[in-house]
Design a protein around this motif. Structure first.
Motif, mmCIF file in Angstrom:
data_model
loop_
_atom_site.group_PDB
_atom_site.id
_atom_site.type_symbol
_atom_site.label_atom_id
_atom_site.label_comp_id
_atom_site.label_asym_id
_atom_site.label_seq_id
_atom_site.Cartn_x
_atom_site.Cartn_y
_atom_site.Cartn_z
ATOM 1 N N ARG A 80 -7.019 -85.378 27.872
ATOM 2 C CA ARG A 80 -8.080 -84.503 28.383
ATOM 3 C C ARG A 80 -7.516 -83.096 28.426
ATOM 4 N N PRO A 81 -8.050 -82.181 27.608
ATOM 5 C CA PRO A 81 -7.578 -80.803 27.663
ATOM 6 C C PRO A 81 -7.831 -80.193 29.048
ATOM 7 N N ILE A 82 -6.811 -79.544 29.581
ATOM 8 C CA ILE A 82 -6.883 -78.970 30.921
ATOM 9 C C ILE A 82 -7.819 -77.757 30.946
ATOM 10 N N MET A 83 -8.594 -77.642 32.022
ATOM 11 C CA MET A 83 -9.364 -76.457 32.390
ATOM 12 C C MET A 83 -10.601 -76.177 31.546
ATOM 13 N N VAL A 84 -11.085 -77.145 30.776
ATOM 14 C CA VAL A 84 -12.360 -76.962 30.086
ATOM 15 C C VAL A 84 -13.232 -78.184 30.322
ATOM 16 N N ASP A 85 -14.531 -77.948 30.322
ATOM 17 C CA ASP A 85 -15.493 -79.032 30.472
ATOM 18 C C ASP A 85 -16.575 -78.836 29.428
ATOM 19 N N ALA A 86 -16.604 -79.735 28.452
ATOM 20 C CA ALA A 86 -17.620 -79.689 27.402
ATOM 21 C C ALA A 86 -18.827 -80.506 27.849
ATOM 22 N N PRO A 87 -20.019 -80.172 27.346
ATOM 23 C CA PRO A 87 -21.206 -80.952 27.691
ATOM 24 C C PRO A 87 -21.037 -82.423 27.283
ATOM 25 N N GLU A 88 -21.638 -83.291 28.068
ATOM 26 C CA GLU A 88 -21.497 -84.732 27.866
ATOM 27 C C GLU A 88 -22.414 -85.250 26.757
ATOM 28 N N ILE A 89 -21.955 -86.330 26.129
ATOM 29 C CA ILE A 89 -22.775 -87.055 25.151
ATOM 30 C C ILE A 89 -22.962 -88.471 25.687
ATOM 31 N N CYS A 90 -23.803 -89.236 25.039
ATOM 32 C CA CYS A 90 -23.991 -90.635 25.435
ATOM 33 C C CYS A 90 -23.113 -91.523 24.561
ATOM 34 N N HIS A 91 -22.507 -92.508 25.189
ATOM 35 C CA HIS A 91 -21.658 -93.471 24.491
ATOM 36 C C HIS A 91 -22.335 -94.837 24.518
ATOM 37 N N GLN A 92 -21.822 -95.761 23.726
ATOM 38 C CA GLN A 92 -22.403 -97.102 23.655
ATOM 39 C C GLN A 92 -22.440 -97.798 25.008
ATOM 40 N N HIS A 93 -21.463 -97.544 25.855
ATOM 41 C CA HIS A 93 -21.393 -98.226 27.148
ATOM 42 C C HIS A 93 -22.259 -97.556 28.219
ATOM 43 N N ASP A 94 -22.883 -96.409 27.902
ATOM 44 C CA ASP A 94 -23.745 -95.722 28.860
ATOM 45 C C ASP A 94 -25.087 -96.437 28.972
ATOM 46 N N PRO A 95 -25.760 -96.286 30.099
ATOM 47 C CA PRO A 95 -27.079 -96.910 30.250
ATOM 48 C C PRO A 95 -28.076 -96.348 29.229
ATOM 49 N N PRO A 96 -29.106 -97.117 28.878
ATOM 50 C CA PRO A 96 -30.077 -96.679 27.867
ATOM 51 C C PRO A 96 -30.776 -95.369 28.215
ATOM 52 N N GLU A 97 -30.921 -95.067 29.493
ATOM 53 C CA GLU A 97 -31.614 -93.834 29.888
ATOM 54 C C GLU A 97 -30.716 -92.590 29.799
ATOM 55 N N CYS A 98 -29.477 -92.760 29.347
ATOM 56 C CA CYS A 98 -28.562 -91.630 29.211
ATOM 57 C C CYS A 98 -29.138 -90.610 28.229
ATOM 58 N N GLU A 99 -29.081 -89.355 28.633
ATOM 59 C CA GLU A 99 -29.505 -88.265 27.757
ATOM 60 C C GLU A 99 -28.334 -87.301 27.588
ATOM 61 N N PRO A 100 -27.978 -87.009 26.336
ATOM 62 C CA PRO A 100 -26.868 -86.081 26.141
ATOM 63 C C PRO A 100 -27.219 -84.679 26.646
#
Length: 161
Positions: A52-72
């Motif tokens: 995990r690169p230190i001190m940055v936060d990129a927007p999240e995406i949905c992964h296969q293990h995420d619930p179906p209602e996940c929105e990137p």
């Protein structure tokens, strides 16, 4: 006699410490991209590790293990694509700050694509991440905020809306 042994031991420890800090960064090859700010690196001498690169936060995406209602989140896919283009299959140099791992057991590093080109700076320049400060890892805080501010002024990536 004890004094000489103590001095000899101290000198050995000093030499070992110097070798570690002078070229002590780790090196590895990026073997998998999870998202814009998480990837797997085959680190020499350690095997595959999640980084995990230190001190940055990129927007999240949905992964296969995420619930179906996940929105990137907006620009999550772009950040992931950018990480893939820049990092996948490449040699990276890893610089540690104070913390070794985060709460998800990912190794925390400043990640260099070339010995003088930091991945965090690249993400921030493109507007594909924002600065996320978690003390005590704050070595490049001022520089990162300056880069983020410039991306905001230029309306890049997630700052374009």
């Amino acid at each position: 006699m004890f004094r000489y042994l103590f001095l000899f031991g101290a000198m050995i420890m000093l030499l070992v410490g110097c070798q570690t800090s002078e070229g002590g960064e780790l090196q590895g090859t990026v073997v998998n991209i999870v998202d814009g700010d998480t990837f797997d690196v085959n680190i020499q001498g350690m095997g595959d590790e999640r980084v995990r690169p230190i001190m940055v936060d990129a927007p999240e995406i949905c992964h296969q293990h995420d619930p179906p209602e996940c929105e990137p989140e907006p620009y999550g896919d772009e950040a992931t694509e950018f990480a893939t283009e820049v990092l996948l299959g490449e040699t990276v140099y890893l610089e540690q700050d104070e913390s070794e791992r985060d709460q998800y057991d990912r190794l925390l590093f400043y990640v260099y694509v070339e010995e003088d080109r930091m991945f965090q700076e690249m993400l921030l320049e493109e507007g594909l991440a924002e600065v996320a400060v978690f003390e005590p890892d704050v070595r490049y805080e001022e520089e990162f905020y300056e880069i983020q501010e410039e991306a905001q002024e230029d309306g890049k990536g997630m700052w374009s809306e």
